[in-house]
Design a protein around this motif. Structure first.
Motif, PDB file in Angstrom:
ATOM      1  N   PRO A  14      11.148  -4.604   0.004  1.00 46.35           N
ATOM      2  CA  PRO A  14       9.701  -4.732   0.171  1.00 46.35           C
ATOM      3  C   PRO A  14       8.896  -4.290  -1.051  1.00 46.35           C
ATOM      4  N   VAL A  15       9.253  -3.173  -1.650  1.00 48.62           N
ATOM      5  CA  VAL A  15       8.493  -2.667  -2.791  1.00 48.62           C
ATOM      6  C   VAL A  15       8.648  -3.578  -4.003  1.00 48.62           C
ATOM      7  N   GLY A  16       9.875  -3.964  -4.309  1.00 49.48           N
ATOM      8  CA  GLY A  16      10.112  -4.830  -5.459  1.00 49.48           C
ATOM      9  C   GLY A  16       9.446  -6.182  -5.325  1.00 49.48           C
ATOM     10  N   LEU A  17       9.512  -6.760  -4.135  1.00 47.89           N
ATOM     11  CA  LEU A  17       8.903  -8.072  -3.929  1.00 47.89           C
ATOM     12  C   LEU A  17       7.387  -8.023  -3.989  1.00 47.89           C
ATOM     13  N   VAL A  18       6.788  -6.976  -3.422  1.00 42.41           N
ATOM     14  CA  VAL A  18       5.331  -6.850  -3.486  1.00 42.41           C
ATOM     15  C   VAL A  18       4.886  -6.611  -4.927  1.00 42.41           C
ATOM     16  N   LEU A  19       5.621  -5.782  -5.661  1.00 45.40           N
ATOM     17  CA  LEU A  19       5.292  -5.575  -7.067  1.00 45.40           C
ATOM     18  C   LEU A  19       5.343  -6.889  -7.832  1.00 45.40           C
ATOM     19  N   SER A  20       6.388  -7.653  -7.645  1.00 47.48           N
ATOM     20  CA  SER A  20       6.519  -8.929  -8.333  1.00 47.48           C
ATOM     21  C   SER A  20       5.392  -9.887  -7.942  1.00 47.48           C
ATOM     22  N   LEU A  21       5.016  -9.889  -6.670  1.00 46.44           N
ATOM     23  CA  LEU A  21       3.915 -10.730  -6.206  1.00 46.44           C
ATOM     24  C   LEU A  21       2.597 -10.317  -6.851  1.00 46.44           C
ATOM     25  N   TYR A  52      -0.520   3.763   5.734  1.00 46.68           N
ATOM     26  CA  TYR A  52      -1.802   3.089   5.927  1.00 46.68           C
ATOM     27  C   TYR A  52      -2.255   2.420   4.629  1.00 46.68           C
ATOM     28  N   GLY A  53      -2.064   3.102   3.502  1.00 45.27           N
ATOM     29  CA  GLY A  53      -2.452   2.537   2.212  1.00 45.27           C
ATOM     30  C   GLY A  53      -1.679   1.271   1.885  1.00 45.27           C
ATOM     31  N   THR A  54      -0.388   1.283   2.153  1.00 45.90           N
ATOM     32  CA  THR A  54       0.440   0.104   1.913  1.00 45.90           C
ATOM     33  C   THR A  54       0.008  -1.038   2.816  1.00 45.90           C
ATOM     34  N   ARG A  55      -0.280  -0.722   4.044  1.00 47.46           N
ATOM     35  CA  ARG A  55      -0.746  -1.750   4.982  1.00 47.46           C
ATOM     36  C   ARG A  55      -2.034  -2.394   4.478  1.00 47.46           C
ATOM     37  N   ARG A  56      -2.944  -1.599   3.972  1.00 46.10           N
ATOM     38  CA  ARG A  56      -4.210  -2.129   3.447  1.00 46.10           C
ATOM     39  C   ARG A  56      -3.968  -3.042   2.246  1.00 46.10           C
ATOM     40  N   ILE A  57      -3.061  -2.652   1.376  1.00 42.63           N
ATOM     41  CA  ILE A  57      -2.741  -3.487   0.209  1.00 42.63           C
ATOM     42  C   ILE A  57      -2.190  -4.831   0.666  1.00 42.63           C
ATOM     43  N   LEU A  58      -1.254  -4.812   1.599  1.00 42.16           N
ATOM     44  CA  LEU A  58      -0.660  -6.059   2.087  1.00 42.16           C
ATOM     45  C   LEU A  58      -1.689  -6.920   2.803  1.00 42.16           C
ATOM     46  N   GLU A  59      -2.546  -6.305   3.594  1.00 38.53           N
ATOM     47  CA  GLU A  59      -3.595  -7.057   4.269  1.00 38.53           C
ATOM     48  C   GLU A  59      -4.540  -7.710   3.256  1.00 38.53           C
ATOM     49  N   GLU A  60      -4.877  -6.989   2.208  1.00 33.00           N
ATOM     50  CA  GLU A  60      -5.756  -7.531   1.166  1.00 33.00           C
ATOM     51  C   GLU A  60      -5.096  -8.717   0.477  1.00 33.00           C
ATOM     52  N   LEU A  61      -3.807  -8.634   0.239  1.00 35.95           N
ATOM     53  CA  LEU A  61      -3.084  -9.749  -0.380  1.00 35.95           C
ATOM     54  C   LEU A  61      -3.123 -10.982   0.527  1.00 35.95           C
ATOM     55  N   ILE A  62      -2.954 -10.759   1.823  1.00 30.05           N
ATOM     56  CA  ILE A  62      -2.926 -11.872   2.763  1.00 30.05           C
ATOM     57  C   ILE A  62      -4.308 -12.470   2.954  1.00 30.05           C
ATOM     58  N   VAL A  63      -5.308 -11.628   3.132  1.00 27.70           N
ATOM     59  CA  VAL A  63      -6.659 -12.108   3.450  1.00 27.70           C
ATOM     60  C   VAL A  63      -7.317 -12.789   2.261  1.00 27.70           C
ATOM     61  N   THR A  64      -7.256 -12.155   1.097  1.00 27.15           N
ATOM     62  CA  THR A  64      -7.987 -12.679  -0.052  1.00 27.15           C
ATOM     63  C   THR A  64      -7.137 -13.535  -0.974  1.00 27.15           C
ATOM     64  N   GLY A  65      -5.828 -13.410  -0.837  1.00 24.95           N
ATOM     65  CA  GLY A  65      -4.963 -14.148  -1.744  1.00 24.95           C
ATOM     66  C   GLY A  65      -4.961 -13.566  -3.142  1.00 24.95           C
ATOM     67  N   LYS A  66      -5.392 -12.307  -3.285  1.00 21.40           N
ATOM     68  CA  LYS A  66      -5.435 -11.657  -4.613  1.00 21.40           C
ATOM     69  C   LYS A  66      -4.050 -11.294  -5.062  1.00 21.40           C
TER      70      LYS A  66
END
Length: 66
Positions: A14-21, A52-66
């Motif tokens: 999970p960490v490596g893939l999110v970093l790469s994304l 909670y912080g990680t969840r917010r980061i993932l949600e932001e990636l999904i919602v905004t596509g950033k």
């Protein structure tokens, strides 16, 4: 064909893939190295707890596509 990237992410969990994304979304190419065979993660039945912080980061990636 060889591809050169300045950033090498060791571990396709999970960490490596999110970093790469996140890097890709910033236009920074990276290569992810994973020891397991492709598709092996689908067989992993362990639970994953997210802060909670990680969840917010993932949600932001999904919602905004950033």
């Amino acid at each position: 064909m060889q591809t050169h990237h300045d950033i090498l992410v060791v571990g396709g969990g999970p960490v490596g893939l999110v970093l790469s994304l996140l890097l890709a979304k910033q236009g920074v190419p990276s290569t992810v190295l994973e020891a397991r065979q492709q598709g092996a993660a689908n067989q992993d039945t362990r639970a994953l707890a997210l802060s909670y912080g990680t969840r917010r980061i993932l949600e932001e990636l999904i919602v905004t596509g950033k």
